[in-house]
Design an enzyme around this catalytic site. Structure first.
Site, PDB file in Angstrom:
ATOM      1  N   PHE A 156       0.822  -1.220   0.000  1.00  0.00           N
ATOM      2  CA  PHE A 156       0.000   0.000   0.000  1.00  0.00           C
ATOM      3  C   PHE A 156       0.851   1.264   0.000  1.00  0.00           C
ATOM      4  O   PHE A 156       0.584   2.210   0.740  1.00  0.00           O
ATOM      5  CB  PHE A 156      -0.934   0.047   1.227  1.00  0.00           C
ATOM      6  CG  PHE A 156      -1.846  -1.132   1.367  1.00  0.00           C
ATOM      7  CD1 PHE A 156      -2.195  -1.909   0.257  1.00  0.00           C
ATOM      8  CD2 PHE A 156      -2.377  -1.479   2.607  1.00  0.00           C
ATOM      9  CE1 PHE A 156      -3.058  -2.995   0.396  1.00  0.00           C
ATOM     10  CE2 PHE A 156      -3.230  -2.565   2.753  1.00  0.00           C
ATOM     11  CZ  PHE A 156      -3.575  -3.322   1.641  1.00  0.00           C
ATOM     12  N   ARG A 268     -31.845  21.807  -8.465  1.00  0.00           N
ATOM     13  CA  ARG A 268     -32.800  20.711  -8.447  1.00  0.00           C
ATOM     14  C   ARG A 268     -34.146  21.155  -7.872  1.00  0.00           C
ATOM     15  O   ARG A 268     -34.199  21.726  -6.784  1.00  0.00           O
ATOM     16  CB  ARG A 268     -32.220  19.576  -7.585  1.00  0.00           C
ATOM     17  CG  ARG A 268     -33.144  18.436  -7.330  1.00  0.00           C
ATOM     18  CD  ARG A 268     -33.238  17.531  -8.514  1.00  0.00           C
ATOM     19  NE  ARG A 268     -33.978  16.308  -8.182  1.00  0.00           N
ATOM     20  CZ  ARG A 268     -34.356  15.439  -9.100  1.00  0.00           C
ATOM     21  NH1 ARG A 268     -34.070  15.656 -10.378  1.00  0.00           N
ATOM     22  NH2 ARG A 268     -35.008  14.359  -8.760  1.00  0.00           N
ATOM     23  N   GLU A 363      -2.736   6.906   6.326  1.00  0.00           N
ATOM     24  CA  GLU A 363      -2.014   7.824   7.224  1.00  0.00           C
ATOM     25  C   GLU A 363      -2.494   7.660   8.673  1.00  0.00           C
ATOM     26  O   GLU A 363      -2.588   8.613   9.422  1.00  0.00           O
ATOM     27  CB  GLU A 363      -2.209   9.272   6.735  1.00  0.00           C
ATOM     28  CG  GLU A 363      -1.071  10.219   7.078  1.00  0.00           C
ATOM     29  CD  GLU A 363       0.190   9.958   6.284  1.00  0.00           C
ATOM     30  OE1 GLU A 363       0.094   9.382   5.186  1.00  0.00           O
ATOM     31  OE2 GLU A 363       1.269  10.307   6.765  1.00  0.00           O
ATOM     32  N   SER A 366      -8.709   6.030  11.767  1.00  0.00           N
ATOM     33  CA  SER A 366      -9.353   6.792  12.840  1.00  0.00           C
ATOM     34  C   SER A 366      -9.056   6.172  14.204  1.00  0.00           C
ATOM     35  O   SER A 366      -8.847   6.872  15.193  1.00  0.00           O
ATOM     36  CB  SER A 366     -10.867   6.821  12.618  1.00  0.00           C
ATOM     37  OG  SER A 366     -11.172   7.580  11.480  1.00  0.00           O
TER      38      SER A 366
END
Lengths: 379, 264, 391
Positions: A156, A268, A363, A366
């Site tokens: 990763f 909208r 990074e 949580s």
């Protein structure tokens, strides 16, 4: 307290916004879809100084402060979160540790090229079995004469495939666990260093996330960054800065979600009026705005502490934790406000939603941020 | 030969063409609309910087406006402009194109020797395209408008002009005034490398009416021949007819209706 | 009020630059106060050598506005052919002059244009000034400003109109300088106040989002450039008028700018403005595939292709096809807008088309506000259907 930005900070933010709006936004969706690294954009952005934002001018950087860095990364992420993370990773966890811990020789050899963006940097700590717990890494670096021989697989790694210089964490003494980890500056292209598979991610898809494989990779020992065994220290310094960058990136994504909602809810119409006239929508947007503002203050505070070189009491982690979760909440609400259209790739909020999820995880998840914050209070 | 000296006149304009008027006061709603560097002035700056890179030149940017207009000078400094002059004074407020050009030409004279004055063709707010030629008028200089290419050689420039039905190549002796269109180049982005110097004030000079030695009676709204009587939003035609049905039906009834009004 | 002491003058010219009104000039090396001096005394501070001192008297020299009479049109020609905008302006000038009970004068500069007076007279001029000489064949700023400003200063018209063409917008500001008067650019509407002769000049600004009504009540002549295609020409074949030939010769200063060559552009834009049917495309076309559809539609209608700024920015088509504030102003019999949302700057360039058809998937698109016929839906499905049925 001074809540006004300096002229420099405002100008840098304008430069980043202008560039991102014109050069990043038009291609962001396509690159996301194709998971295509923004080669040209990164080249252009490097020429404009974005790869050495806080590196002093004598090392080829721009000499700007961390607050400015936050403003810049937020603007980039507002238009393309992937480019923002490429820039943030390069600045915070590649160039910065070389500036902070590098010898003059290392700075001469690597920092100029990094700060000017001639070479792209990456940071390799995570492994398949060592993500949140960095001390348990298995990549080893064995001293052999004047060299170290690296063996192991990193996973990763942001910009792993495209980077030219990688800060690699390897264990030089496994018995010491964390204190046995050493940081190496490793150049792409040397023997025994190969790029493995490129991950197919949910979000932040235009940044390349790869596996890096070291097989009897010989690195000169002079490429040790900082002290032998000081790798974790280097990593923690770099990651602390990295968290501020990711918090800024989260702000950009959250703002994108909110601004798209403001635009969409005015256009909208349902039941004969703009949906922005409905309180349900108004409240969602009001919450987004409030949370974004709070996250921004937290992020800027962390940046301010870094600029003044004061010790963090977990403000960097708080910023990353809060801003990334704000981004996720804002993006979730944004998709909700957009209804069916929010689920379609034609709408930016769909990308925000996927990007925000990644930001909550990389990074430091949580949970890890909460752990760090709790430790700082309970230690 | 002394180095080339280029002056670029730039303007800060409201950053959007979605401006609205306040029906009560009959004035523009400027609140919340950020000021930007006028787009074709950016092309003029780029043209100056290209000449600088090719031939060596000192590039000075000149702007008139409220103190905030200094922001656009900081931006052009970050693009690579060497110096900037901000003309700001309450006495300048309300100047029309004639008086604006007068003030700018006074400042250009005060700033010393120059070879070339570059301007954007027009500003996106007033869209007059008059200030460039009028600067030339006050300074009695030749002018070349609608430039899409500028080539410099030995005290002359050759300019390709983009006119309605043709392109025209003209040769002019310097000094001269040239106004450029957006076709002339693709402006570079300002660089973060220059942000520190751009903002430290070292490149900026600020002048007011006194510095230009011009009495207030010759400046601003009172001295300007033209006055804006009112501003208003244009009214568009009323909404027409929406043709219902699926694609087939829509196409059929459209063709029928167009035949009905004799356009096909 | 100033007094000049010529022996102190070093001919530095600073005073001539300082004067907004051309009130002081150098004749040789001698400073001379002209009739244009308003007595503002600005030049006194400028003079470093003491050649200009205050006379101690205060004067206020205003223009005598009542002396300025008549409506003038500066007519533009190319290769000897009068441009349509000149005839349009004459139509408006006639209307304004009739309100003020005064005459219309056209001024025409060119090469071999001796015979063109008649056309201008038929379209409303009572008098035509013609300067015909080889050096006036192609427009250059300097000789045109010199000659036209001379004739304006001599005859003092109340109003001078120019086409808002490349030439008009190059020439008019320089003339406004030379005459020290006001100028309004790119007007789309002119209204005359009958009693005081003040011309209310309305022009679009901010990309057509805003209209500004401008006057120059205290200055004469009142000058405006007027957008081509806005005013209506009126032709009365029986109208009579005078043609006056101006005696002109080239001066050295005229040659400061020399035209090296001109190359005609492809006809696309000219035909766009003359087209009876324009099929226009915007962002909604998506890509080159959508653009091909547009071309097919244009083919069955025998129409020309137009585009919004978005389509040009996307690189679908050249800028020459752009309709709108920053492109062409068109007025075809039929304008079909495909995938164009109708930003105000686009509307500014096409809303006076006779019949407007809009095809757009977004029912809220502003284009439907100006359209006579609106088709809400996917243009990729609607356009082929129209093509099919027309065939």
């Amino acid at each position: 307290m001074d809540f006004d930005f300096t002229k420099q900070q405002k100008l840098a933010r304008k430069i980043a916004r202008n560039f991102a709006e014109k050069e990043l936004e038009p291609f962001a969706q396509e690159r996301d879809e194709k998971a295509e690294f923004p080669v040209e954009a990164v080249k252009k952005i490097a020429e404009l100084g974005f790869m050495g934002i806080t590196i002093p001018k004598e090392y080829g950087g721009c000499g700007l402060d961390t607050v400015t860095y936050v403003l810049i990364v937020e603007e980039l992420a507002r238009y393309c979160a992937s480019t923002a993370i490429i820039v943030a990773v390069h600045n915070s966890v590649a160039a910065y540790p070389v500036y902070l811990l590098g010898t003059e020789a290392q700075k001469k050899k690597y920092l100029f090229d990094l700060a000017s963006g001639k070479k792209l940097g990456a940071f390799a700590l995570t492994e398949a079995n060592a993500g949140s717990d960095p001390a348990s890494i298995r990549t080893t670096a064995e001293l052999k004469g004047e060299n170290h021989v690296l063996n192991g697989v990193k996973t990763f790694i942001t910009s792993g495939g495209t980077s030219d210089i990688v800060i690699v964490m390897a264990s030089t003494d496994r018995s010491k666990r964390g204190r046995g980890i050493t940081a190496f500056i490793v150049e792409k292209g040397i023997k025994g260093f190969t790029v493995g598979k490129k991950e197919n991610k949910i979000g932040i898809r235009a940044s390349d996330t790869c596996e890096l494989i070291f097989e009897n990779c010989v690195v000169p020992s002079e490429n040790i960054l900082g002290k032998p065994g000081g790798g974790l220290f280097a990593a923690l310094k770099a990651l602390s800065y990295g968290r501020i960058g990711v918090a800024a990136q989260a702000l950009g994504v959250a703002r994108c979600a909110m601004e798209e909602c403001i635009k969409y809810s005015r256009e909208r119409k349902q039941f004969g009026k703009q949906i922005s006239d409905f309180q349900a929508i108004q409240w969602m947007i009001a919450d987004m705005a409030t949370e974004i503002e709070a996250a921004r203050l937290l992020t800027l505070k962390a940046a301010g502490i870094k600029d003044e070189d004061r010790p963090f009491s977990a403000e960097d982690s708080m910023a990353k934790l809060y801003a990334s979760e704000v981004a996720m909440r804002a993006a979730t609400k944004a998709v909700q406000i957009h209804g069916g259209y929010g689920c379609m790739k034609d709408y930016k909020v769909e990308r925000c939603f996927r990007d925000a999820k990644v930001i909550e995880i990389y990074e430091g998840t949580s949970e890890i941020q909460r752990l760090i914050i709790a430790r700082s209070l309970l230690k | 030969m002394k180095g080339l000296k280029i002056i670029v006149a730039v303007k800060q304009v409201p950053g959007t063409d979605e401006v609205r008027t306040d029906p009560k006061t009959n004035s523009l709603i400027r609140q919340g609309v950020p000021g930007i560097l006028n787009p074709e002035d950016r092309n003029a700056v780029e043209a100056a910087l290209c000449l600088k890179e090719k031939h060596g030149a000192a590039v000075t940017a000149l702007t008139m406006g409220p103190p905030e207009a200094g922001d656009v000078l900081e931006e052009v400094f970050a693009m690579g402009v060497d110096k900037g002059i901000l003309l700001t004074d309450m006495a300048f407020a309300g100047s029309d194109t004639l008086i604006t050009a007068f003030i700018l030409s006074r400042a250009i004279i005060k700033s010393g020797r120059f070879d070339l004055i570059l301007c954007g063709r027009h500003a996106i707010d007033g869209e007059t395209a008059q200030v460039g030629p009028q600067i030339a008028g006050f300074m009695d200089l030749p002018q070349v408008t609608y430039a899409e290419e500028i080539v410099l050689e030995k005290g002359f420039i050759t300019v390709r002009r983009d006119l309605e039905d043709c392109q025209e190549w003209v040769k002019v002796k310097l000094p001269a005034v040239v106004t450029v269109t957006s076709r002339i180049n693709r402006p570079r982005y300002p660089s973060l490398y220059n942000v520190q110097t751009a903002c430290d004030g070292s490149l900026l000079t600020t002048w007011g009416a006194e510095d230009l030695k011009v009495p207030a009676s010759m400046l601003g709204l009172d001295a300007s021949p033209t006055v804006i009587k009112k501003i208003f939003e244009p009214d568009h035609k009323k909404r027409g007819e929406i043709i219902p049905g699926d694609e087939k039906e829509m196409a059929a009834s459209l063709i029928e209706k167009l035949k009905g009004v004799n356009v096909i | 009020m100033i007094t000049l002491i010529p022996e102190n003058c070093n001919a530095c010219r600073q005073c001539t630059y300082a004067c907004l009104y051309g009130g002081i000039v150098l004749e040789g090396k001698t400073p001379v106060r002209t009739d244009s001096c308003t007595g503002c005394d600005a030049c006194i501070d400028i003079c470093k050598t003491g050649a200009i001192v205050s006379s101690g008297q205060n004067i206020r020299l205003g223009h005598d506005i009542a002396e300025y009479k008549g409506v003038w049109v500066i007519a533009e020609q190319r290769q000897g052919h009068i441009l349509p905008v000149a005839l349009e302006l004459l139509g408006k000038a006639r209307e304004l002059a009739d309100i003020r009970e005064t005459g219309v004068t056209a001024v025409l500069l060119g090469d071999g244009v001796d015979k063109s007076g008649d056309l201008l007279i038929k379209h409303g001029a009572d008098r035509v000034f013609i300067a015909s000489a080889p050096f006036l064949g192609s427009y250059r700023t300097s000789p045109f400003v010199r000659i036209i400003s001379g004739v304006i200063k001599e005859h003092r018209p109340e109003i001078v109109l120019f086409g808002a063409t490349a030439m008009g917008r190059d020439l008019a500001p320089r003339l406004a300088n030379s005459l020290r008067t006001g100028l309004t650019a790119d007007c789309t509407q002119l209204e005359m106040s009958a009693d005081d002769g003040v011309l209310l000049q309305t022009k679009p600004a901010f990309g057509g989002n805003i209209m500004a009504a401008i006057t120059a009540a205290n200055h004469r002549p009142q000058m405006a450039t007027v957008r081509p295609g806005v005013m209506q020409p009126v032709c009365s074949p029986s109208r009579k008028g005078d043609t006056v030939f101006l005696d002109v010769r080239e001066e050295h200063s005229d040659t400061i700018v020399s035209i090296l060559k001109t190359v005609k552009k492809k006809q696309s834009r000219a035909t766009l403005e003359k087209a009876d049917i324009i099929i226009s495309g915007g962002r909604g076309l998506g890509d080159s595939k959508g653009f091909k559809l547009l071309k097919d539609l244009a083919a069955v209608f025998s129409g020309q292709i137009g585009a919004s700024r978005a389509a040009v920015d996307m690189g679908l088509i050249d800028h020459d096809h752009q309709v709108g504030q920053t492109g062409r102003t068109v007025r075809p019999c039929l304008y079909i807008a495909c995938g164009i949302s109708g930003a105000v700057q686009h509307l500014a360039g096409m809303q006076s088309s006779d019949i407007i058809v809009a095809i757009n998937k977004d029912p809220k698109a502003p284009i439907f506000q100006v359209a006579d016929f609106g088709l809400v839906g996917d243009l990729n499905r609607i356009i082929p259907e129209i093509i099919e049925q027309l065939k």
